[in-house]
Design an enzyme around this catalytic site. Structure first.
Site, PDB file in Angstrom:
ATOM      1  N   ASN A  74     -36.467  17.849 -30.782  1.00 54.03           N
ATOM      2  CA  ASN A  74     -35.617  16.831 -31.396  1.00 54.03           C
ATOM      3  C   ASN A  74     -35.168  15.847 -30.323  1.00 54.03           C
ATOM      4  O   ASN A  74     -35.576  15.957 -29.165  1.00 54.03           O
ATOM      5  CB  ASN A  74     -34.425  17.490 -32.103  1.00 54.03           C
ATOM      6  CG  ASN A  74     -33.597  18.292 -31.133  1.00 54.03           C
ATOM      7  OD1 ASN A  74     -32.984  17.754 -30.226  1.00 54.03           O
ATOM      8  ND2 ASN A  74     -33.606  19.611 -31.298  1.00 54.03           N
ATOM      9  N   LYS A  94     -55.776  25.406 -28.824  1.00 58.63           N
ATOM     10  CA  LYS A  94     -55.290  24.140 -29.361  1.00 58.63           C
ATOM     11  C   LYS A  94     -55.751  23.985 -30.816  1.00 58.63           C
ATOM     12  O   LYS A  94     -56.917  24.282 -31.131  1.00 58.63           O
ATOM     13  CB  LYS A  94     -55.868  23.020 -28.499  1.00 58.63           C
ATOM     14  CG  LYS A  94     -55.242  21.686 -28.708  1.00 58.63           C
ATOM     15  CD  LYS A  94     -55.833  20.679 -27.729  1.00 58.63           C
ATOM     16  CE  LYS A  94     -55.533  19.275 -28.233  1.00 58.63           C
ATOM     17  NZ  LYS A  94     -56.295  18.272 -27.525  1.00 58.63           N
ATOM     18  N   PRO A 100     -32.657  32.326 -34.590  1.00 59.02           N
ATOM     19  CA  PRO A 100     -31.301  32.895 -34.590  1.00 59.02           C
ATOM     20  C   PRO A 100     -30.288  31.781 -34.370  1.00 59.02           C
ATOM     21  O   PRO A 100     -30.552  30.843 -33.617  1.00 59.02           O
ATOM     22  CB  PRO A 100     -31.320  33.862 -33.398  1.00 59.02           C
ATOM     23  CG  PRO A 100     -32.447  33.414 -32.539  1.00 59.02           C
ATOM     24  CD  PRO A 100     -33.463  32.775 -33.445  1.00 59.02           C
ATOM     25  N   ASP A 101     -29.134  31.873 -35.030  1.00 56.97           N
ATOM     26  CA  ASP A 101     -28.063  30.904 -34.800  1.00 56.97           C
ATOM     27  C   ASP A 101     -27.212  31.431 -33.642  1.00 56.97           C
ATOM     28  O   ASP A 101     -26.407  32.348 -33.803  1.00 56.97           O
ATOM     29  CB  ASP A 101     -27.222  30.709 -36.068  1.00 56.97           C
ATOM     30  CG  ASP A 101     -26.299  29.508 -35.936  1.00 56.97           C
ATOM     31  OD1 ASP A 101     -25.651  29.374 -34.870  1.00 56.97           O
ATOM     32  OD2 ASP A 101     -26.229  28.703 -36.872  1.00 56.97           O
ATOM     33  N   ILE A 102     -27.424  30.865 -32.474  1.00 57.11           N
ATOM     34  CA  ILE A 102     -26.790  31.369 -31.243  1.00 57.11           C
ATOM     35  C   ILE A 102     -25.264  31.301 -31.367  1.00 57.11           C
ATOM     36  O   ILE A 102     -24.557  32.275 -31.123  1.00 57.11           O
ATOM     37  CB  ILE A 102     -27.259  30.538 -30.021  1.00 57.11           C
ATOM     38  CG1 ILE A 102     -28.779  30.572 -29.932  1.00 57.11           C
ATOM     39  CG2 ILE A 102     -26.619  31.048 -28.733  1.00 57.11           C
ATOM     40  CD1 ILE A 102     -29.379  29.530 -28.998  1.00 57.11           C
ATOM     41  N   PHE A 142     -20.900  22.137 -32.067  1.00 59.47           N
ATOM     42  CA  PHE A 142     -21.104  20.703 -32.309  1.00 59.47           C
ATOM     43  C   PHE A 142     -21.737  20.530 -33.677  1.00 59.47           C
ATOM     44  O   PHE A 142     -22.414  21.437 -34.169  1.00 59.47           O
ATOM     45  CB  PHE A 142     -22.018  20.092 -31.236  1.00 59.47           C
ATOM     46  CG  PHE A 142     -21.259  19.643 -30.019  1.00 59.47           C
ATOM     47  CD1 PHE A 142     -20.778  20.570 -29.111  1.00 59.47           C
ATOM     48  CD2 PHE A 142     -20.998  18.297 -29.800  1.00 59.47           C
ATOM     49  CE1 PHE A 142     -20.053  20.171 -28.003  1.00 59.47           C
ATOM     50  CE2 PHE A 142     -20.281  17.878 -28.700  1.00 59.47           C
ATOM     51  CZ  PHE A 142     -19.803  18.815 -27.795  1.00 59.47           C
ATOM     52  N   LYS A 178     -18.876  24.165 -41.447  1.00 53.96           N
ATOM     53  CA  LYS A 178     -19.503  24.906 -40.332  1.00 53.96           C
ATOM     54  C   LYS A 178     -18.474  25.685 -39.534  1.00 53.96           C
ATOM     55  O   LYS A 178     -18.706  26.816 -39.108  1.00 53.96           O
ATOM     56  CB  LYS A 178     -20.181  23.901 -39.386  1.00 53.96           C
ATOM     57  CG  LYS A 178     -21.690  23.962 -39.470  1.00 53.96           C
ATOM     58  CD  LYS A 178     -22.333  22.872 -38.674  1.00 53.96           C
ATOM     59  CE  LYS A 178     -23.313  22.150 -39.566  1.00 53.96           C
ATOM     60  NZ  LYS A 178     -23.960  21.035 -38.917  1.00 53.96           N
ATOM     61  N   LYS A 230     -19.237  29.585 -39.590  1.00 53.19           N
ATOM     62  CA  LYS A 230     -19.667  30.193 -38.321  1.00 53.19           C
ATOM     63  C   LYS A 230     -18.504  30.844 -37.585  1.00 53.19           C
ATOM     64  O   LYS A 230     -18.673  31.335 -36.471  1.00 53.19           O
ATOM     65  CB  LYS A 230     -20.332  29.139 -37.420  1.00 53.19           C
ATOM     66  CG  LYS A 230     -21.598  28.513 -38.026  1.00 53.19           C
ATOM     67  CD  LYS A 230     -22.427  27.825 -36.958  1.00 53.19           C
ATOM     68  CE  LYS A 230     -23.557  27.020 -37.568  1.00 53.19           C
ATOM     69  NZ  LYS A 230     -24.544  26.579 -36.587  1.00 53.19           N
TER      70      LYS A 230
HETATM   71  O1  C5P Z   1     -25.741  24.518 -38.212  1.00 51.66           O
HETATM   72  P1  C5P Z   1     -25.987  23.448 -37.219  1.00 51.66           P
HETATM   73  O2  C5P Z   1     -27.295  23.612 -36.521  1.00 51.66           O
HETATM   74  O3  C5P Z   1     -25.767  22.069 -37.692  1.00 51.66           O
HETATM   75  O4  C5P Z   1     -24.828  23.700 -36.125  1.00 51.66           O
HETATM   76  C1  C5P Z   1     -24.797  23.001 -34.934  1.00 51.66           C
HETATM   77  C2  C5P Z   1     -24.127  23.849 -33.891  1.00 51.66           C
HETATM   78  O5  C5P Z   1     -24.699  25.149 -33.878  1.00 51.66           O
HETATM   79  C3  C5P Z   1     -24.315  23.321 -32.482  1.00 51.66           C
HETATM   80  O6  C5P Z   1     -23.162  23.659 -31.750  1.00 51.66           O
HETATM   81  C4  C5P Z   1     -25.553  24.069 -31.981  1.00 51.66           C
HETATM   82  O7  C5P Z   1     -25.548  24.194 -30.575  1.00 51.66           O
HETATM   83  C5  C5P Z   1     -25.376  25.414 -32.649  1.00 51.66           C
HETATM   84  N1  C5P Z   1     -26.625  26.090 -32.995  1.00 51.66           N
HETATM   85  C6  C5P Z   1     -26.989  27.251 -32.356  1.00 51.66           C
HETATM   86  N2  C5P Z   1     -28.122  27.912 -32.708  1.00 51.66           N
HETATM   87  C7  C5P Z   1     -28.909  27.447 -33.700  1.00 51.66           C
HETATM   88  C8  C5P Z   1     -28.563  26.275 -34.363  1.00 51.66           C
HETATM   89  C9  C5P Z   1     -27.424  25.610 -33.995  1.00 51.66           C
HETATM   90  O8  C5P Z   1     -26.283  27.679 -31.444  1.00 51.66           O
HETATM   91  N3  C5P Z   1     -30.001  28.110 -34.013  1.00 51.66           N
END
Ligand code: C5P
Length: 417
Positions: free
Chosen positions: A227, A306, A322-324, A340, A354, A358
């Site tokens: 991105n 490739k 995974p959502d860190i 963020f 959020k 979260k």
């Molecule tokens: O849910 P969204 O992706 O919009 O949330 C954004 C926030 O979540 C940011 O702080 C980003 O660093 C964190 N994030 C994360 N792991 C992911 C997706 C988003 O830590 N897989």
């Protein structure tokens, strides 16, 4: 040179650790600092002033009442000259004198005259360190806003074992150079406590982990999904947190920005690698800031070969990453967690959603897809939300915005703790 012309006044008092102050002088000079050394009489019994003169490139000051020295650069002038004053080693005697405002030699006089940030790196026998008199003096010095570079534990010159050995020159050098060059660089006066340090006699820095930049999710050996995040905001936060006295670990995707000096920097590529790096470093983390633009999905397969452009259409199957941030916030005793949110519409509603979903302590939201600010830009504006409050941070340079956000985070962190 990273710290060219940073003016460091080094006060050397009389203990066996004086020899380590030679190495400290060398390290500070290597980083580009201009170092002037002031010694007490007893310090000169351990190491000749000439050694410090050779390493610092300036003659050493040690007499308070020396007409010649006062003519060259008087003690008030020396105090005014310094950006930072560090006493290393600082003996129990000097700590006691400066805590009580005695000024019977040049080092203790400079303590009273200096208005810049002041550091002490004590060095003494472990029983002297533990003595209630020394501990009480340190408490007084803390109320003066003095920064303590705590002594370490280990074998001492006297052969005994305990706390009192002066911190290593590398540690002192790092601590001293993280101070902003001038008071107004960071908006608070040097003698005040830095906002991101734990209070107490030993002012240990808060541990902050910051994620930054975009992740790359490989499709094949040459292509990846990513991105537009530049990492600038996360890197600016790392610098601002460091200037506030924090110990920073920056875990970053690939960016074109050089990592800040003196922070623990971990480079990763994918969201899964970032997740692993965060969880490997979470121990004793006080504040976690998720500024990275983590890819929500990754290609389910990444072949060794490739992908050929034979077919008219191809389909990519993606697996959720995974959502860190959410995983950190879901820990049993999570750090203070800041996320963020980049939104194209309904900023407050999505950001607050959020924050709740979260389980974050704070969320910093910004508009994307508009003309000004956001990804790849040097400026941005933020709307910051927490459970029972919010604050707008107006459009400005990311470095200034980061400073404001770190100040807000430290206020909320202490309000919660
Ligand atoms: O849910 P969204 O992706 O919009 O949330 C954004 C926030 O979540 C940011 O702080 C980003 O660093 C964190 N994030 C994360 N792991 C992911 C997706 C988003 O830590 N897989």
């Amino acid at each position: 040179m990273p710290f060219s012309n940073r003016k460091i006044l080094l006060g050397v008092t009389g203990g066996i650790a004086v020899y380590k102050a030679l190495e400290l002088t060398r390290l500070l000079k290597k980083q580009g600092a201009d170092v002037r050394v002031v010694m007490t009489k007893s310090a000169t019994a351990f190491v000749q002033p000439l050694s410090f003169q050779a390493l610092s490139g300036h003659s050493v000051h040690f007499e308070l009442l020396d007409t010649e020295a006062e003519n060259a650069m008087g003690h008030i002038e020396l105090a005014r000259w310094a950006d930072v004053f560090v006493m290393a080693p600082a003996t129990a005697n000097t700590l006691a004198k400066i805590a009580h405002g005695l000024a019977d030699d040049l080092v203790s006089t400079l303590y009273l005259a200096a208005t810049c940030p002041i550091y002490v790196a004590p060095a003494m026998n472990h029983a002297m360190w533990k003595h209630p008199a020394t501990q009480a003096n340190l408490k007084i010095l803390q109320t003066h806003g003095v920064n303590l570079i705590a002594p370490e534990s280990g074998e001492q010159a006297c052969g005994e074992i305990g706390v009192g050995r002066m911190a290593e020159p590398e540690t002192i050098c790092r601590g001293v150079l993280q101070t902003p060059a001038h008071e107004d660089d960071f908006g608070y006066t040097g003698r005040c406590n830095l906002p991101l340090q734990k209070s107490g006699v030993c002012k240990t820095p808060l541990r902050i982990i910051i994620t930054a930049g975009a992740t790359r999710e490989p499709l094949d050996p040459v292509r990846y999904l990513t991105n537009r995040s530049s990492g600038k905001m996360g890197y600016a936060l790392a610098v601002a947190a460091q200037k506030s006295g924090a110990n920073v670990t920056l875990i970053s995707g690939v960016t074109h920005t050089a990592p800040p000096l003196n922070c623990h920097f971990i480079q990763v590529e994918t969201a899964e690698q970032m997740h692993t790096a965060v969880f490997e470093n979470l121990e004793n983390c006080d504040i976690f800031i998720g500024a990275a633009a983590v890819a929500d999905y990754r290609p389910i397969v990444c072949g060794d070969e490739k992908i050929k452009k034979n077919a008219e259409q191809i389909t990519l199957t993606l697996q959720k990453n995974p959502d860190i941030l959410a995983n950190v916030a879901a820990l049993d005793s999570p750090p203070f967690t800041v996320g963020f949110a980049a939104e194209t519409h309904e900023l407050e509603r999505y950001a607050r959603e959020k924050l709740t979903r979260k389980k974050l302590n704070m969320i910093a939201a910004n508009w994307v897809g508009r003309d000004e600010g956001g990804f790849e830009r040097d400026e941005n504006a933020l709307e910051v939300f927490w459970r029972d409050g919010q604050q707008s941070l107006a459009m400005t340079e990311k470095s200034e915005l980061a400073r404001q956000l770190i100040t807000l985070i430290s206020e909320r962190y202490y309000a919660k703790n």
